[in-house]
Design a protein around this motif. Sequence first.
Motif, PDB file in Angstrom:
ATOM      1  N   PHE A   1       0.831  -1.198   0.000  1.00 35.49           N
ATOM      2  CA  PHE A   1       0.000   0.000   0.000  1.00 35.49           C
ATOM      3  C   PHE A   1       0.874   1.261   0.000  1.00 35.49           C
ATOM      4  N   ILE A   2       1.879   1.277   0.849  1.00 36.35           N
ATOM      5  CA  ILE A   2       2.790   2.431   0.910  1.00 36.35           C
ATOM      6  C   ILE A   2       3.512   2.610  -0.416  1.00 36.35           C
ATOM      7  N   HIS A   3       3.972   1.505  -0.998  1.00 37.34           N
ATOM      8  CA  HIS A   3       4.654   1.562  -2.293  1.00 37.34           C
ATOM      9  C   HIS A   3       3.729   2.135  -3.353  1.00 37.34           C
ATOM     10  N   ARG A   4       2.485   1.713  -3.339  1.00 39.92           N
ATOM     11  CA  ARG A   4       1.508   2.197  -4.323  1.00 39.92           C
ATOM     12  C   ARG A   4       1.251   3.695  -4.149  1.00 39.92           C
ATOM     13  N   VAL A   5       1.157   4.148  -2.906  1.00 41.61           N
ATOM     14  CA  VAL A   5       0.888   5.565  -2.638  1.00 41.61           C
ATOM     15  C   VAL A   5       2.061   6.435  -3.081  1.00 41.61           C
ATOM     16  N   PHE A   6       3.283   6.026  -2.729  1.00 45.39           N
ATOM     17  CA  PHE A   6       4.438   6.884  -2.999  1.00 45.39           C
ATOM     18  C   PHE A   6       5.057   6.695  -4.379  1.00 45.39           C
TER      19      PHE A   6
ATOM     20  N   GLY B   1       3.261   5.180  -7.010  1.00 46.19           N
ATOM     21  CA  GLY B   1       2.211   5.187  -8.015  1.00 46.19           C
ATOM     22  C   GLY B   1       2.037   3.863  -8.729  1.00 46.19           C
ATOM     23  N   ALA B   2       2.714   2.828  -8.276  1.00 45.91           N
ATOM     24  CA  ALA B   2       2.633   1.510  -8.909  1.00 45.91           C
ATOM     25  C   ALA B   2       2.808   0.440  -7.841  1.00 45.91           C
ATOM     26  N   LEU B   3       2.322  -0.746  -8.155  1.00 49.13           N
ATOM     27  CA  LEU B   3       2.495  -1.878  -7.246  1.00 49.13           C
ATOM     28  C   LEU B   3       3.899  -2.454  -7.402  1.00 49.13           C
ATOM     29  N   HIS B   4       4.396  -3.072  -6.357  1.00 44.63           N
ATOM     30  CA  HIS B   4       5.707  -3.723  -6.401  1.00 44.63           C
ATOM     31  C   HIS B   4       5.525  -5.144  -6.925  1.00 44.63           C
ATOM     32  N   PRO B   5       6.119  -5.467  -8.092  1.00 43.29           N
ATOM     33  CA  PRO B   5       5.888  -6.794  -8.688  1.00 43.29           C
ATOM     34  C   PRO B   5       6.339  -7.954  -7.804  1.00 43.29           C
ATOM     35  N   GLY B   6       7.434  -7.785  -7.093  1.00 48.21           N
ATOM     36  CA  GLY B   6       7.907  -8.857  -6.219  1.00 48.21           C
ATOM     37  C   GLY B   6       6.937  -9.151  -5.091  1.00 48.21           C
ATOM     38  N   LEU B   7       6.337  -8.096  -4.549  1.00 49.34           N
ATOM     39  CA  LEU B   7       5.358  -8.290  -3.486  1.00 49.34           C
ATOM     40  C   LEU B   7       4.066  -8.899  -4.002  1.00 49.34           C
ATOM     41  N   LEU B   8       3.710  -8.590  -5.253  1.00 50.29           N
ATOM     42  CA  LEU B   8       2.524  -9.226  -5.840  1.00 50.29           C
ATOM     43  C   LEU B   8       2.699 -10.745  -5.888  1.00 50.29           C
ATOM     44  N   GLY B   9       3.839 -11.183  -6.392  1.00 48.01           N
ATOM     45  CA  GLY B   9       4.101 -12.621  -6.494  1.00 48.01           C
ATOM     46  C   GLY B   9       4.218 -13.286  -5.141  1.00 48.01           C
TER      47      GLY B   9
END
Length: 103
Positions: free
Chosen positions: A43-48, A50-58
């Motif tokens: 969530f913090i990565h997305r806010v600051f 503007g995109a999701l972190h691919p490693g965290l998605l997986g």
Amino acid sequence: MRNDPARQAEHESLVLRLLWTILFVLGWQLAELLLMLVVLIQFIHRVFKGALHPGLLGFGDSLAQFLGQAARYLTFASDDKPWPFAPWPASRVAPDDLEDRAA
């Protein structure tokens, strides 16, 4: 009937299952904390950024699958023990999806 080997083996199997259940409940608690951390960081990565972190998605997808496997074992829906007795679940999120969702 007291010394029935089949009944004794079943009892020993249940005692062993209880021990594994206790360990997997503790593992569940740790995985739950880790999941909350992944959610917060994503969530913090997305806010600051503007995109999701691919490693965290997986990793989040793999962690969710682990929790599902653990829940199936703990509720007797499966006799298959999850990680570390089975391979860590691979992410089902396709690499293309990672790039699309991260942007």
